[in-house]
Design a protein around this motif. Structure first.
Motif, PDB file in Angstrom:
ATOM      1  N   SER A  76     -11.282 -51.285  -4.738  1.00 55.19           N
ATOM      2  CA  SER A  76     -11.661 -50.659  -6.022  1.00 55.19           C
ATOM      3  C   SER A  76     -12.960 -49.865  -5.907  1.00 55.19           C
ATOM      4  O   SER A  76     -13.948 -50.182  -6.575  1.00 55.19           O
ATOM      5  N   PRO A  77     -12.966 -48.823  -5.099  1.00 56.26           N
ATOM      6  CA  PRO A  77     -14.218 -48.061  -4.960  1.00 56.26           C
ATOM      7  C   PRO A  77     -14.523 -47.263  -6.227  1.00 56.26           C
ATOM      8  O   PRO A  77     -13.611 -46.845  -6.944  1.00 56.26           O
ATOM      9  N   ASP A  78     -15.826 -47.037  -6.462  1.00 55.41           N
ATOM     10  CA  ASP A  78     -16.227 -46.132  -7.547  1.00 55.41           C
ATOM     11  C   ASP A  78     -16.137 -44.687  -7.079  1.00 55.41           C
ATOM     12  O   ASP A  78     -15.988 -43.769  -7.881  1.00 55.41           O
ATOM     13  N   ILE A  79     -16.288 -44.523  -5.766  1.00 55.74           N
ATOM     14  CA  ILE A  79     -16.311 -43.184  -5.160  1.00 55.74           C
ATOM     15  C   ILE A  79     -15.332 -43.183  -3.989  1.00 55.74           C
ATOM     16  O   ILE A  79     -15.332 -44.114  -3.175  1.00 55.74           O
ATOM     17  N   LEU A  80     -14.508 -42.151  -3.928  1.00 55.96           N
ATOM     18  CA  LEU A  80     -13.590 -41.985  -2.794  1.00 55.96           C
ATOM     19  C   LEU A  80     -13.840 -40.620  -2.171  1.00 55.96           C
ATOM     20  O   LEU A  80     -13.757 -39.600  -2.875  1.00 55.96           O
ATOM     21  N   VAL A  81     -14.167 -40.607  -0.882  1.00 59.39           N
ATOM     22  CA  VAL A  81     -14.282 -39.337  -0.156  1.00 59.39           C
ATOM     23  C   VAL A  81     -13.110 -39.272   0.811  1.00 59.39           C
ATOM     24  O   VAL A  81     -13.011 -40.082   1.740  1.00 59.39           O
ATOM     25  N   ASN A  82     -12.211 -38.332   0.571  1.00 56.33           N
ATOM     26  CA  ASN A  82     -11.053 -38.158   1.447  1.00 56.33           C
ATOM     27  C   ASN A  82     -11.372 -37.185   2.566  1.00 56.33           C
ATOM     28  O   ASN A  82     -11.880 -36.075   2.323  1.00 56.33           O
ATOM     29  N   ASN A  83     -11.060 -37.607   3.777  1.00 59.72           N
ATOM     30  CA  ASN A  83     -11.340 -36.771   4.942  1.00 59.72           C
ATOM     31  C   ASN A  83     -10.458 -37.251   6.087  1.00 59.72           C
ATOM     32  O   ASN A  83     -10.021 -38.416   6.104  1.00 59.72           O
ATOM     33  N   ALA A  84     -10.166 -36.366   7.018  1.00 60.83           N
ATOM     34  CA  ALA A  84      -9.446 -36.710   8.260  1.00 60.83           C
ATOM     35  C   ALA A  84      -9.677 -35.565   9.225  1.00 60.83           C
ATOM     36  O   ALA A  84     -10.176 -34.502   8.827  1.00 60.83           O
ATOM     37  N   GLY A  85      -9.331 -35.766  10.474  1.00 58.66           N
ATOM     38  CA  GLY A  85      -9.454 -34.673  11.439  1.00 58.66           C
ATOM     39  C   GLY A  85      -8.563 -33.512  11.039  1.00 58.66           C
ATOM     40  O   GLY A  85      -7.538 -33.687  10.384  1.00 58.66           O
ATOM     41  N   GLY A  86      -8.969 -32.307  11.425  1.00 65.28           N
ATOM     42  CA  GLY A  86      -8.176 -31.120  11.098  1.00 65.28           C
ATOM     43  C   GLY A  86      -7.034 -30.927  12.077  1.00 65.28           C
ATOM     44  O   GLY A  86      -7.096 -31.396  13.215  1.00 65.28           O
ATOM     45  N   PRO A  87      -5.974 -30.215  11.646  1.00 66.21           N
ATOM     46  CA  PRO A  87      -4.838 -29.968  12.544  1.00 66.21           C
ATOM     47  C   PRO A  87      -5.213 -29.033  13.692  1.00 66.21           C
ATOM     48  O   PRO A  87      -6.211 -28.324  13.619  1.00 66.21           O
ATOM     49  N   LYS A  88      -4.358 -29.026  14.722  1.00 69.88           N
ATOM     50  CA  LYS A  88      -4.629 -28.179  15.892  1.00 69.88           C
ATOM     51  C   LYS A  88      -4.415 -26.701  15.540  1.00 69.88           C
ATOM     52  O   LYS A  88      -3.608 -26.378  14.660  1.00 69.88           O
ATOM     53  N   PRO A  89      -5.132 -25.816  16.244  1.00 74.00           N
ATOM     54  CA  PRO A  89      -4.891 -24.379  16.062  1.00 74.00           C
ATOM     55  C   PRO A  89      -3.658 -23.942  16.852  1.00 74.00           C
ATOM     56  O   PRO A  89      -3.115 -24.721  17.638  1.00 74.00           O
ATOM     57  N   GLY A  90      -3.214 -22.719  16.650  1.00 69.14           N
ATOM     58  CA  GLY A  90      -2.097 -22.195  17.437  1.00 69.14           C
ATOM     59  C   GLY A  90      -1.347 -21.095  16.710  1.00 69.14           C
ATOM     60  O   GLY A  90      -1.813 -20.546  15.712  1.00 69.14           O
ATOM     61  N   ASP A  91      -0.153 -20.802  17.254  1.00 70.97           N
ATOM     62  CA  ASP A  91       0.744 -19.778  16.700  1.00 70.97           C
ATOM     63  C   ASP A  91       1.866 -20.504  15.972  1.00 70.97           C
ATOM     64  O   ASP A  91       2.471 -21.426  16.543  1.00 70.97           O
ATOM     65  N   PHE A  92       2.180 -20.076  14.756  1.00 69.55           N
ATOM     66  CA  PHE A  92       3.163 -20.817  13.954  1.00 69.55           C
ATOM     67  C   PHE A  92       4.534 -20.872  14.618  1.00 69.55           C
ATOM     68  O   PHE A  92       5.325 -21.780  14.365  1.00 69.55           O
ATOM     69  N   ARG A  93       4.788 -19.933  15.522  1.00 64.13           N
ATOM     70  CA  ARG A  93       6.097 -19.923  16.210  1.00 64.13           C
ATOM     71  C   ARG A  93       6.265 -21.134  17.120  1.00 64.13           C
ATOM     72  O   ARG A  93       7.380 -21.522  17.459  1.00 64.13           O
ATOM     73  N   ASP A  94       5.132 -21.715  17.510  1.00 64.85           N
ATOM     74  CA  ASP A  94       5.187 -22.864  18.427  1.00 64.85           C
ATOM     75  C   ASP A  94       5.219 -24.199  17.695  1.00 64.85           C
ATOM     76  O   ASP A  94       5.397 -25.238  18.329  1.00 64.85           O
TER      77      ASP A  94
END
Ligand code: NAP
Length: 259
Positions: A81-99
């Motif tokens: 039951s937090p009073d404050i929630l900070v949502n975070n996670a590592g970012g996705p990998k870069p690349g070309d959408f075709r892959d």
């Protein structure tokens, strides 16, 4: 300014390093008991101990993958039951959408869209019942100004942004705000890895790439994680209850628009 956060509790996801760590430390400096989360236990324990020693507040460390249902269950068992929630996670990998495969998309959606939504789902009703809550989602400047090689990030984070835009209007009357913080370039491990990759791709030195990137920013530098953390702490404060459903860019003015 007293942010009037003494005695509150915060759950800060993905916080052994970088921007999440900045948020955890800044909140702890305001007297908030924090639960810190990351996958790597060793770095997490060290970060938790640093925050504990620097602030004297209660710090709980939970080693878990916030993108997995099992990880989230363990985090919520430690801090239901937090009073404050900070949502975070590592970012996705870069690349070309075709892959990118369906699995790549699902991984990006799990980490950067569905995990925050599940964490909000598990905590927001309690916040509303208690009459206080602050939810901050760490997204990216790419939500406003897409970065072509970060299509997985552009897509998944925009999905989260659209979802919370609707929900935030349903929670504010109970003093529960939901805002997104959009980092531009901040001096963290992730940025360093990106710049090192760019240097090796372009056949120049890491120092040259840093200088080029910094020169491109109107502030002539990168942001510091504690600048980010203290902005987060202010948005979580008692005084920020009328700031809701916003997407706040922290980028030194790099976004080229008037608004
Ligand atoms: P960072 O320095 O690499 O730190 C990431 C933190 O998140 C670490 O503590 C990491 O620990 C933890 N983490 C990553 N994935 C996790 C998971 N699935 N479950 C639990 N913990 C996890 O990264 P950062 O620069 O602070 O970036 C934070 C977010 O902001 C990322 O999504 C990034 O894409 C975004 N962002 C950053 C910048 C920037 O310039 N720094 C700009 C735009 C957007 P473990 O690896 O041990 O889990």
């Amino acid at each position: 300014m007293d942010l009037e956060l003494h005695g509150k509790t915060a759950l800060v996801c993905a916080s052994s390093k970088g921007l999440g760590y900045g948020c955890a430390l800044a909140l702890a400096q305001e007297g908030v008991a924090v639960t810190m989360v990351a996958r790597g236990r060793e770095a997490l324990e060290a970060a938790a101990e640093t925050v504990r020693a620097a602030t004297g507040v209660a710090v709980t460390a939970v080693s878990a993958d916030i993108a997995s249902a099992e990880g989230r269950a363990r985090v919520l068992a430690a801090c239901p039951s937090p009073d404050i929630l900070v949502n975070n996670a590592g970012g996705p990998k870069p690349g070309d959408f075709r892959d990118w495969t369906r699995e790549d998309w699902l991984a990006a959606l799990d980490a950067n869209m569905l995990a925050p939504i599940e964490m909000i789902k598990a905590t927001v009703d309690g916040m509303m019942a208690r009459g206080f809550g602050r939810i901050i989602n760490i997204t990216s400047s790419a939500v406003k100004e897409p970065i072509d090689i970060l299509g997985l990030s552009n897509g998944a984070r925009s999905g989260l942004t659209g979802f919370v835009a609707g929900l935030a209007r349903k929670t504010a009357a109970r003093n529960v705000t939901i805002n997104n913080l959009l980092p531009g370039p901040f001096a963290t491990g992730r940025l360093e890895a990106t710049l090192r990759a760019s240097a090796s791709l372009n056949g120049c030195s890491y120092e040259e790439v840093v200088a080029q990137w910094q020169a491109r920013n109107p502030a002539g530098r990168f942001g510091e994680p504690m600048e980010f953390g203290r902005t987060c702490a202010f948005l979580c404060s008692a005084h920020a209850g009328f700031i809701n459903a916003q997407n706040l860019l922290l980028d030194g003015g790099a976004y080229p628009g008037t608004f």
